[in-house]
Structures are given as C-alpha cells and as structure tokens.
Design a protein around this motif. Structure first.
Motif, PDB file in Angstrom:
ATOM      1  N   HIS A 324      12.476   8.110  -1.297  1.00  0.00           N
ATOM      2  CA  HIS A 324      13.775   7.955  -0.648  1.00  0.00           C
ATOM      3  C   HIS A 324      13.891   6.572  -0.002  1.00  0.00           C
ATOM      4  CE1 HIS A 324      14.427  12.141  -1.462  1.00  0.00           C
ATOM      5  NE2 HIS A 324      13.370  12.490  -0.749  1.00  0.00           N
ATOM      6  N   ILE A 325      12.769   6.083   0.527  1.00  0.00           N
ATOM      7  CA  ILE A 325      12.767   4.748   1.137  1.00  0.00           C
ATOM      8  C   ILE A 325      13.074   3.693   0.084  1.00  0.00           C
ATOM      9  CG2 ILE A 325      11.283   3.006   2.200  1.00  0.00           C
ATOM     10  CD1 ILE A 325       9.832   5.343   3.634  1.00  0.00           C
ATOM     11  N   LEU A 326      12.455   3.836  -1.102  1.00  0.00           N
ATOM     12  CA  LEU A 326      12.718   2.895  -2.190  1.00  0.00           C
ATOM     13  C   LEU A 326      14.200   2.899  -2.540  1.00  0.00           C
ATOM     14  CD1 LEU A 326      11.873   1.007  -4.516  1.00  0.00           C
ATOM     15  CD2 LEU A 326      11.446   3.055  -5.892  1.00  0.00           C
ATOM     16  N   LEU A 333      20.077  -3.414  -0.568  1.00  0.00           N
ATOM     17  CA  LEU A 333      20.083  -4.701  -1.265  1.00  0.00           C
ATOM     18  C   LEU A 333      21.420  -4.907  -1.983  1.00  0.00           C
ATOM     19  CD1 LEU A 333      18.661  -7.228  -2.449  1.00  0.00           C
ATOM     20  CD2 LEU A 333      17.797  -5.757  -4.266  1.00  0.00           C
ATOM     21  N   LEU A 334      21.913  -3.868  -2.615  1.00  0.00           N
ATOM     22  CA  LEU A 334      23.179  -3.963  -3.343  1.00  0.00           C
ATOM     23  C   LEU A 334      24.357  -4.125  -2.384  1.00  0.00           C
ATOM     24  CD1 LEU A 334      22.551  -1.216  -6.054  1.00  0.00           C
ATOM     25  CD2 LEU A 334      22.582  -3.682  -6.406  1.00  0.00           C
ATOM     26  N   LEU A 350      17.797  -9.386  -8.386  1.00  0.00           N
ATOM     27  CA  LEU A 350      16.778  -8.688  -9.162  1.00  0.00           C
ATOM     28  C   LEU A 350      15.371  -9.071  -8.727  1.00  0.00           C
ATOM     29  CD1 LEU A 350      18.282  -8.732 -12.784  1.00  0.00           C
ATOM     30  CD2 LEU A 350      18.500  -7.000 -11.009  1.00  0.00           C
ATOM     31  N   LYS A 351      15.192 -10.327  -8.374  1.00  0.00           N
ATOM     32  CA  LYS A 351      13.881 -10.772  -7.893  1.00  0.00           C
ATOM     33  C   LYS A 351      13.507 -10.037  -6.611  1.00  0.00           C
ATOM     34  CE  LYS A 351      11.288 -14.952  -6.701  1.00  0.00           C
ATOM     35  NZ  LYS A 351      11.359 -16.441  -6.531  1.00  0.00           N
ATOM     36  N   GLU A 352      14.484  -9.848  -5.742  1.00  0.00           N
ATOM     37  CA  GLU A 352      14.233  -9.130  -4.489  1.00  0.00           C
ATOM     38  C   GLU A 352      13.947  -7.655  -4.772  1.00  0.00           C
ATOM     39  OE1 GLU A 352      13.876  -8.412  -0.373  1.00  0.00           O
ATOM     40  OE2 GLU A 352      13.687 -10.188  -1.649  1.00  0.00           O
ATOM     41  N   ALA A 353      14.675  -7.065  -5.716  1.00  0.00           N
ATOM     42  CA  ALA A 353      14.442  -5.662  -6.074  1.00  0.00           C
ATOM     43  C   ALA A 353      13.040  -5.471  -6.646  1.00  0.00           C
ATOM     44  CB  ALA A 353      15.488  -5.194  -7.081  1.00  0.00           C
ATOM     45  N   LYS A 354      12.594  -6.412  -7.466  1.00  0.00           N
ATOM     46  CA  LYS A 354      11.252  -6.323  -8.038  1.00  0.00           C
ATOM     47  C   LYS A 354      10.192  -6.436  -6.950  1.00  0.00           C
ATOM     48  CE  LYS A 354       9.870  -9.501 -11.020  1.00  0.00           C
ATOM     49  NZ  LYS A 354       9.641 -10.203 -12.313  1.00  0.00           N
ATOM     50  N   ARG A 355      10.441  -7.322  -5.991  1.00  0.00           N
ATOM     51  CA  ARG A 355       9.491  -7.458  -4.873  1.00  0.00           C
ATOM     52  C   ARG A 355       9.387  -6.140  -4.106  1.00  0.00           C
ATOM     53  NH1 ARG A 355       9.411  -7.709   0.246  1.00  0.00           N
ATOM     54  NH2 ARG A 355      11.691  -7.602   0.422  1.00  0.00           N
ATOM     55  N   VAL A 368      11.306   3.989 -11.100  1.00  0.00           N
ATOM     56  CA  VAL A 368      11.734   2.637 -11.488  1.00  0.00           C
ATOM     57  C   VAL A 368      12.975   2.713 -12.360  1.00  0.00           C
ATOM     58  CG1 VAL A 368      11.113   0.583 -12.817  1.00  0.00           C
ATOM     59  CG2 VAL A 368       9.428   1.638 -11.290  1.00  0.00           C
ATOM     60  N   LYS A 369      12.931   3.586 -13.359  1.00  0.00           N
ATOM     61  CA  LYS A 369      14.081   3.702 -14.257  1.00  0.00           C
ATOM     62  C   LYS A 369      15.327   4.134 -13.489  1.00  0.00           C
ATOM     63  CE  LYS A 369      15.934   5.777 -18.437  1.00  0.00           C
ATOM     64  NZ  LYS A 369      15.741   6.673 -19.587  1.00  0.00           N
ATOM     65  N   THR A 370      15.161   5.105 -12.600  1.00  0.00           N
ATOM     66  CA  THR A 370      16.302   5.603 -11.813  1.00  0.00           C
ATOM     67  C   THR A 370      16.942   4.482 -11.016  1.00  0.00           C
ATOM     68  OG1 THR A 370      15.299   7.807 -11.641  1.00  0.00           O
ATOM     69  CG2 THR A 370      16.994   7.247 -10.024  1.00  0.00           C
ATOM     70  N   GLU A 371      16.119   3.673 -10.355  1.00  0.00           N
ATOM     71  CA  GLU A 371      16.662   2.610  -9.507  1.00  0.00           C
ATOM     72  C   GLU A 371      17.261   1.456 -10.331  1.00  0.00           C
ATOM     73  OE1 GLU A 371      17.194   3.076  -6.471  1.00  0.00           O
ATOM     74  OE2 GLU A 371      16.054   4.932  -6.435  1.00  0.00           O
ATOM     75  N   LEU A 372      16.632   1.132 -11.452  1.00  0.00           N
ATOM     76  CA  LEU A 372      17.187   0.061 -12.288  1.00  0.00           C
ATOM     77  C   LEU A 372      18.515   0.496 -12.919  1.00  0.00           C
ATOM     78  CD1 LEU A 372      14.131  -1.594 -14.071  1.00  0.00           C
ATOM     79  CD2 LEU A 372      15.252  -2.199 -11.939  1.00  0.00           C
TER      80      LEU A 372
END
Length: 542
Positions: A324-326, A333-334, A350-355, A368-372
């Motif tokens: 849930h935190i992720l 971020l969005l 996207l760089k910040e999301a990857k970090r 990962v798939k859900t968030e992307l």
C-alpha cells in the motif's frame, strides 16, 4: 466393423498342412490363413511376425515340439488360442497341453466338420472378446477424453481469474461447469514461459515459439495416462500433471532438458529467454488452484530476479502495508506532476518511480506491473485532454501485452517510457494538423473582447482542452500565461483609449475591465513605468 481372425498352421507333415488349408472355408468362418510352418522354430518365428489369433499345431515337430511352441507363444500373447492336432498315441500330450491353455484338440485323421465346428467356436469367442475389448477401450477413451476436456476447462477458468483472487472463489466458478474433482490422487502444475524481447516481438514469431515449446513438452512429458492437459496464456504455458508424477529432481531434470531444446531454437529467433516453475504436489482442487495462482505471481517475479531459470515454487509473501505504501508513493508522484507534457518531464517522473520501487522491499513483479499500468493509464488520461480522439485504452493494452515480454525491471521502465513519449508525440503532431489552432483561437478571442470579462476555464473548454493543459500550451507558444496575456491586451487597449480626449481615466479603466481605478493605475504603471495620466500627457504634448 467386421473382424477377420488370423490363423497359423504348424505341422511337419506337409500333406496335413495342405489338407487343413483346403478343408477350411476361410471366408465362411471369418478367418484368414496367415502362414504355414513345418517345424517348431519356424512356427514360433512366424507367430512373432504375423501375431495370429489362433494356432493349429501338431505335437511332434523338429526343433521345438508343439507343447514348447504353445508355451513360448503364450508368453508373447496370452490371448492366443491354441488347438492341438495329434494322433491317438499322442493323446496324453494333448491332455498335458490343457495346462498350457489349449482350447481344443483334434485327432488325426482330421474330420472336416469337426475342424470347421472347432474353428467357428474359437472365431466366435475371439470376436466376442475383441468386441468386448473394443467397447471397453471406447468407454475408457470416452471417459478419458471427457476428463481431459474438463481439466482443460478447469485450467482455462483458473487462468481467466486474477492471480490474487481467493481460491475458493475460483473453485465456485469451476463448480458451475462441473462438480467432479479434477484431481483425486494428487497433482501438480508446471509453468513454462519461453520468450523473446518486446523489441523483437511479433505475434507470429511468438506463437511459433509457443507452439514449438508445447511440442517439446508433449514429447518430454508424454504419459500412458492419456493426453497432457496444457493451456497457454500471455503469462506462459501451464501443464497439469494429475496422475502419479515423477519426483522433484526428475521434474527439474526434465524441464532443464526442455529448456535446452527450446534454447536450441536460436536459429529461428534473435534471442530466447526461458523460465520454468515447479509447484508443490497437492491433493485437492482448491490447493491446486492456489498453487497455480502462486506460480503466476512467481512468474512475474522473473523481472526482479533472473530469466533462464528452472526453479521450485516459493509461496509469495502475504500482502503487507508495504504494498500500500508503494501504491501511495506512486500516486503522490503522479499528483505532484500533473499533466506533464514534456518528454524530459516524463523521463524524470519515471526515473523517480523506478527509484521508489528499487527502495521498496519485498515488492513482487505483480506489484510492479500494477503500478506501471497505473502510471500508463494516468498519462493516457492526461494525453486525452490534449486529443479526445486518442485511443488511450488501446495504448494501455499495448503496454500491458508488451510488459509480458520484458526481462527486467529496467526494461519494463524503458518500455513504459517509449510508449508514453511516442504517444505524446503522436498527440502533439495530430494537434498541429488541426485547422483551427487553439492558441491562435484564444488570442483572437481575447483581443476581440479586449480582455474584458473573460472566463479562463470557459476559454480553455472552447479551445478543446482542460484549463491546466491549455495554460501550459498557451505559455509554451506565446511566452506568457493566459492571465499575463489578458493583462497585456487590456493595457494595450487602454493605451489606445488614453490618446483620445473624450474619456477620462476612470471611464477607460472600466472599459478595459478594471472596476478599481487605483488597481488599474498600479497595473498600468507596473507595465509601462508611468501612470495613465502621465502617459496621456506625454502624447498630448506632442
């Protein structure tokens, strides 16, 4: 279906063999003479070659006598029916032959009626047995086919549900189709995902790879129990083993062999990746569903670990607050980057999301798939504000499908970046092709109305955009915000009116949209460096 039975005659007296051959009306009794042998060894070789249903044999023959021949032949085919032809003095041997399963005996000289009656009896018995065996085989095949089809339907239903769905809920869907048990003595699932990178992906190439892999699996896991239960989806190839399956070590060895053969297809494909997962054996349908779901989630984790691996299934960790935190961090971020329509801004986001994902512990490939996908859909929503004709769902589906062919987290982000920036350029290029330029329309509208009583939200809507994006677009093309541009038009209009003598400053202020004379004077002086009266005086003194 007409059954024709095969018969072999064995006797060292050639005239007896010829007599038997001509005494029997083969068509009448529904039989066919497959061959004649004049010694025991030749007869045995003929039996092995022709595989007859009935053997007529003399007892006394060179090489191998009739009783030995019957004994050896019955080892090859227990259902072989044997008739002894003997002289009176060999009758005791005929009695001994009964122990070897001899069905009848005939005394020499041979009587045609006795011979025909004996053969007819054996032919009828054999036909009844074959019909019964055929019916049993047909029934077994029907049951096996039905069971196999149900297993395929079961697997298809499970794969159509979300991998995080509760197993008991999925089982209810299965029971709507059939209440039978899929496994009754135990079973397990194997998952294989052969893949090519999304950059090399074509539907035809990928389908060929899937078909070739299924062929290899069918050879490797062929079973006497019947056809294998295999179902493929975008997540991989799922194989059910519902009979007694090999132990774990043998399965790993078999899957490694499959991997080697699949990787040997490199001549057909630029580069192949292979991942396989072995689930634990279970003894209930609900547990089997759970294992299949765990394997689907584990298959997504290859982006976080490695490909080209054959591994045992580890049950995924329970959902925690970290998931849930992720999601919350990505959402924030969005929200902090609303309607970002610059390629560099997209890359930064996207760089910040990857970090964030790299720093979040215990996330799964499915997370990962859900968030992307969440990010992709948000950007597509924003792009739609620019161009209402955008097929945003089609773009999101494309990303989702290609995501399945990424081999690492970095590559998944690379795919998302390519998809978003490409879509952005498509949208902007489409906007440039419009006959009515939105910024030109807005400038014309503002100047026509002298910047008076203009509702900015309505202006943006009339131009076909959201206010926030239209403000961004307007400033990009003019160098000024909407408010700054309206202010400029008002001041320019006031300048023209001030050089006329008919109106005082208060009237002019109201005409250009300022109800407060002091505020008008302040804005005018801020823009031109002089007050309205000073500006008028400068022109009147010329």
């Amino acid at each position: 279906m007409i059954l024709i039975l095969g018969i072999i005659i064995a006797d060292d007296e050639k005239k007896i063999c010829r007599l038997l051959e001509y005494l029997i009306d083969w068509d009448e009794i529904g039989a066919k003479l497959l061959g004649v042998a004049y010694d025991g060894i030749s007869a045995f070789q003929l039996i092995q070659e022709k595989k007859p249903d009935v053997l007529l044999t003399d007892i006394r023959m060179p090489g191998m006598d009739g009783l030995q021949l019957i004994e050896e032949a019955k080892k090859q085919n227990a259902s072989l029916k044997c008739i002894i032809i003997s002289g009176y003095k060999d009758f005791q041997y005929a009695q001994q032959g009964i122990r070897y399963g001899v069905r009848d005996y005939l005394l020499k000289p041979i009587n045609q009626d006795d011979l025909t009656r004996t053969l007819k009896k054996l032919v009828n018995e054999t036909m009844e047995q074959k019909s019964s065996q055929e019916a049993r085989r047909h029934l077994e095949k029907t049951v096996r086919d039905y069971s196999g089809e149900f297993k395929r339907v079961f697997l298809k239903i499970v794969l159509e549900q979300k991998p995080e769905e509760r197993p008991e809920t999925v089982l209810k869907e299965v029971r709507k189709i059939n209440t039978s048990q899929v496994i009754d003595q135990g079973g397990r699932c194997l998952v294989v995902k052969p893949d090519i990178e999304y950059k090399d992906f074509t539907k035809d190439a990928y389908q060929l790879l899937i078909d070739k892999t299924i062929e290899i699996l069918q050879v490797e896991f062929a079973s006497e129990e019947g056809e294998l239960t295999i179902e493929s989806s975008y997540e991989g190839i799922f194989l059910l083993l519902c009979h007694e399956s090999p132990d774990k070590e043998e399965l790993i060895k078999a899957l490694n062999h499959v991997r080697d053969r699949v990787m040997g297809l490199q001549d057909l494909f630029p580069k192949i990746y292979f991942t396989a997962i072995i689930t634990e054996p279970v003894d209930s349908d609900e547990e089997l569903i759970r294992q299949i779901q765990y394997s689907r989630i584990a298959m997504y984790n290859r982006l976080l670990t490695d490909t080209n691996m054959v591994s045992e299934l580890n049950a995924p960790a329970a959902k925690s607050e970290k998931n849930h935190i992720l999601s919350s961090k990505i959402s924030n971020l969005l929200e902090n980057r609303p309607e970002s329509f610059e390629p560099e801004e997209i890359k930064k986001s996207l760089k910040e999301a990857k970090r964030i994902m790299h720093e979040t512990k215990n996330i799964s490939g499915l997370d990962v798939k859900t968030e992307l996908l969440h990010m992709a859909r948000n950007y597509m929503d924003w792009f739609e504000l620019l161009d209402t004709t955008l097929d945003k769902s089609g773009k999101a589906v494309y990303f989702s499908e290609m995501y399945e062919h990424c081999i690492s987290l970095d590559q998944a982000f690379e795919l998302l970046e390519e998809t978003l920036i490409k879509t952005l350029f498509e949208v902007l290029n489409h906007l440039k092709s419009r006959e009515i330029k939105p910024v030109a329309y807005a400038k014309h509208y503002i100047e026509k109305n002298k910047g008076i009583d203009i509702k900015l939200e309505e202006l943006a809507k009339n131009a076909g955009f959201s206010y926030s994006y239209f403000s961004y677009l307007f400033k990009k093309e003019t160098g000024k915000t909407l408010t700054e541009y309206i202010q400029m038009v008002r001041i320019e209009t006031a300048k023209k009116l001030l050089v006329e003598k008919e109106r005082n400053v208060s009237e002019i202020a109201e005409m250009v949209g300022y109800s407060d004379i002091k505020f008008f004077t302040k804005q005018f002086k801020k823009t031109l460096g002089v007050s309205p009266n000073e500006y008028r005086k400068m022109f009147l003194e010329r």
